[in-house]
Write an enzyme that holds these catalytic residues in place. Structure first.
Site, PDB file in Angstrom:
ATOM      1  N   SER A 164      -8.325   4.935   1.981  1.00  0.00           N
ATOM      2  CA  SER A 164      -8.360   5.318   0.570  1.00  0.00           C
ATOM      3  C   SER A 164      -9.785   5.202   0.053  1.00  0.00           C
ATOM      4  CB  SER A 164      -7.456   4.399  -0.258  1.00  0.00           C
ATOM      5  OG  SER A 164      -6.102   4.565   0.091  1.00  0.00           O
TER       6      SER A 164
ATOM      7  N   ARG B 129       5.075   3.292   2.668  1.00  0.00           N
ATOM      8  CA  ARG B 129       4.350   2.323   1.850  1.00  0.00           C
ATOM      9  C   ARG B 129       5.372   1.461   1.124  1.00  0.00           C
ATOM     10  NH1 ARG B 129       0.050   4.554  -2.254  1.00  0.00           N
ATOM     11  NH2 ARG B 129       1.818   4.872  -3.645  1.00  0.00           N
TER      12      ARG B 129
ATOM     13  N   LYS C 149       1.402   2.518  -8.098  1.00  0.00           N
ATOM     14  CA  LYS C 149       1.016   1.210  -7.561  1.00  0.00           C
ATOM     15  C   LYS C 149       0.589   0.286  -8.692  1.00  0.00           C
ATOM     16  CE  LYS C 149      -2.265   2.288  -4.683  1.00  0.00           C
ATOM     17  NZ  LYS C 149      -3.279   2.022  -3.633  1.00  0.00           N
TER      18      LYS C 149
END
Length: 214
Positions: free
Chosen positions: A106, A38, A135
């Site tokens: 998600s 990611r 995040k």
């Protein structure tokens, strides 16, 4: 799709000065069996370089490799699958592009989890369970109550994620999670391997009284 217990996501901002592959090699040695790349900031060329290196590493060790968001990168390096958020490419369209590769979604509410299952997701992320700064666009914590709801309702595999640390993972396991994902607690540790081994021990201990929850 190979089952898993400990899922690590890359987060290079948590280990400045340490090489990505070095850190993820230690994670694998500690028991991580799925790795997700990611990276929200790197240019495509750099992202591709990292994906190729991680694909080589994970293939060498028999670890599942997932790419976040970037379906094109996942296909180019022959990753095992992709992980998508609620605002990314729709699952049905993603399935057309990746074929039988793994697709994870998600989810933050039971309706999203049910829809992902109905549309053919291979697994779902459940979180963020606790507050997290991993995040920038993180949603509010779903708490362990959502973990419990998913464990009682959803039949496809799920992985609990978001703010999970060694000091609070037991609460997540008691709610029904048998798969855990961590970012900063793993990659930001001075002892990556040791932290991973500690997570595995907690999962093994919790499984003894959790029955067959997914």
């Amino acid at each position: 799709m190979k089952d898993f217990r400990l899922y690590a996501i890359t987060g290079e901002n948590f280990h400045p000065g340490r090489d990505l592959i070095e850190v993820m090699t230690e994670a694998i040695a500690g028991g991580v069996d799925w790795i997700q790349l990611r990276d929200k900031t790197s240019a495509r060329e750099e992202l591709l370089r990292k994906a190729k290196a991680l694909r080589e590493l994970t293939r060498k060790h028999g670890v599942t490799f997932i790419v976040n968001d970037h379906i094109d990168i996942a296909l180019e390096v022959d990753a095992d699958g992709v992980h998508l958020g609620q605002n990314d490419v729709p699952l049905v369209e993603a399935r057309k592009r990746v074929g039988d590769k793994i697709i994870g979604i998600s989810t933050h509410a039971i309706g999203e989890a049910i829809l992902a299952e109905q549309q053919g997701a291979d697994y779902i992320g459940v979180g963020p369970v606790f507050p997290t700064k991993t995040k920038a666009d993180v949603v509010d914590p779903v708490t362990v109550s959502y973990v419990r709801e998913v464990a009682e309702t959803i039949r496809i595999p799920f992985v609990a994620i978001g703010g999970i640390k060694l000091h609070n993972v037991d609460e997540v396991i008691r709610a029904g999670a048998t798969r855990i994902c961590a970012v900063s607690e793993i990659v930001g540790s001075a002892d990556v391997r040791g932290v991973c081994q500690a997570f595995i021990r907690k999962l093994e201990q919790g499984g003894a009284h959790l029955g067959t929850h997914r």
